[in-house]
Design a protein around this motif. Sequence first.
Motif, PDB file in Angstrom:
ATOM      1  N   MET A  13       2.288  40.890 -31.490  1.00 29.62           N
ATOM      2  CA  MET A  13       2.883  41.946 -32.630  1.00 29.62           C
ATOM      3  C   MET A  13       2.189  42.580 -33.496  1.00 29.62           C
ATOM      4  O   MET A  13       2.549  44.348 -33.400  1.00 29.62           O
ATOM      5  N   PHE A  14       1.063  42.143 -33.189  1.00 25.40           N
ATOM      6  CA  PHE A  14       0.460  43.376 -34.389  1.00 25.40           C
ATOM      7  C   PHE A  14      -0.485  44.226 -33.232  1.00 25.40           C
ATOM      8  O   PHE A  14      -0.238  45.647 -33.889  1.00 25.40           O
ATOM      9  N   LEU A  15      -0.096  44.179 -31.886  1.00 30.18           N
ATOM     10  CA  LEU A  15      -0.726  44.877 -31.165  1.00 30.18           C
ATOM     11  C   LEU A  15       0.826  46.295 -30.608  1.00 30.18           C
ATOM     12  O   LEU A  15       0.651  47.403 -30.828  1.00 30.18           O
ATOM     13  N   ILE A  16       1.694  45.317 -31.315  1.00 29.05           N
ATOM     14  CA  ILE A  16       3.089  46.473 -30.743  1.00 29.05           C
ATOM     15  C   ILE A  16       2.662  47.543 -31.916  1.00 29.05           C
ATOM     16  O   ILE A  16       3.319  48.751 -31.982  1.00 29.05           O
ATOM     17  N   LEU A  17       2.952  46.942 -33.313  1.00 33.80           N
ATOM     18  CA  LEU A  17       2.698  47.547 -34.819  1.00 33.80           C
ATOM     19  C   LEU A  17       2.269  49.277 -34.277  1.00 33.80           C
ATOM     20  O   LEU A  17       2.882  49.744 -34.411  1.00 33.80           O
ATOM     21  N   ILE A  21       2.490  53.584 -34.399  1.00 35.29           N
ATOM     22  CA  ILE A  21       1.835  53.827 -35.021  1.00 35.29           C
ATOM     23  C   ILE A  21       1.400  54.943 -34.059  1.00 35.29           C
ATOM     24  O   ILE A  21       1.046  55.755 -33.824  1.00 35.29           O
ATOM     25  N   TYR A  22       0.034  54.294 -33.298  1.00 35.79           N
ATOM     26  CA  TYR A  22      -0.591  55.902 -32.342  1.00 35.79           C
ATOM     27  C   TYR A  22      -0.037  56.499 -31.607  1.00 35.79           C
ATOM     28  O   TYR A  22      -0.243  57.407 -31.512  1.00 35.79           O
ATOM     29  N   PHE A  23       0.980  55.952 -30.955  1.00 36.56           N
ATOM     30  CA  PHE A  23       1.888  56.739 -30.134  1.00 36.56           C
ATOM     31  C   PHE A  23       2.784  57.982 -30.676  1.00 36.56           C
ATOM     32  O   PHE A  23       2.064  58.947 -30.559  1.00 36.56           O
ATOM     33  N   ILE A  24       2.730  57.514 -32.112  1.00 35.84           N
ATOM     34  CA  ILE A  24       4.430  58.038 -32.778  1.00 35.84           C
ATOM     35  C   ILE A  24       2.749  59.300 -33.721  1.00 35.84           C
ATOM     36  O   ILE A  24       2.690  60.996 -33.644  1.00 35.84           O
ATOM     37  N   VAL A  25       1.793  59.647 -33.392  1.00 36.18           N
ATOM     38  CA  VAL A  25       0.091  59.906 -33.824  1.00 36.18           C
ATOM     39  C   VAL A  25       0.142  61.313 -32.918  1.00 36.18           C
ATOM     40  O   VAL A  25      -0.363  61.687 -33.044  1.00 36.18           O
ATOM     41  N   GLN A  26       0.114  59.892 -32.031  1.00 36.12           N
ATOM     42  CA  GLN A  26      -0.810  61.180 -30.952  1.00 36.12           C
ATOM     43  C   GLN A  26       0.734  62.499 -30.451  1.00 36.12           C
ATOM     44  O   GLN A  26       0.339  62.976 -30.168  1.00 36.12           O
ATOM     45  N   ILE A  27       2.267  61.686 -30.633  1.00 36.83           N
ATOM     46  CA  ILE A  27       2.588  62.796 -30.359  1.00 36.83           C
ATOM     47  C   ILE A  27       2.749  64.093 -32.010  1.00 36.83           C
ATOM     48  O   ILE A  27       3.096  65.671 -30.982  1.00 36.83           O
ATOM     49  N   ILE A  28       2.970  63.527 -32.595  1.00 39.15           N
ATOM     50  CA  ILE A  28       2.312  64.378 -33.487  1.00 39.15           C
ATOM     51  C   ILE A  28       1.142  65.646 -33.374  1.00 39.15           C
ATOM     52  O   ILE A  28       1.504  67.134 -33.524  1.00 39.15           O
ATOM     53  N   ARG A  29       0.013  64.718 -32.801  1.00 37.91           N
ATOM     54  CA  ARG A  29      -1.173  65.635 -32.637  1.00 37.91           C
ATOM     55  C   ARG A  29      -0.878  67.028 -30.896  1.00 37.91           C
ATOM     56  O   ARG A  29      -0.990  67.973 -31.479  1.00 37.91           O
TER      57      ARG A  29
END
Length: 58
Positions: A13-17, A21-29
């Motif tokens: 669950m920690f890895l999925i979370l 979050i990492y995926f969202i940050v990369q899209i914003i970048r």
Amino acid sequence: MINMGDIIFQILMFLILFGFIYFIVQIIRILRSKRNDNKVVEEKLDKVIELLEEQKRK
């Protein structure tokens, strides 16, 4: 007593979370960098248009 299945579940669950979050940050970048690239291209096109208009005047 701590069950091994609970530990594995918590780690997953920690890895999925973290992945989400990492995926969202990369899209914003990516979106920000594309916006900056578009500005650079627009500036270059404006410069070319100016030069072409100057040539037509001469």
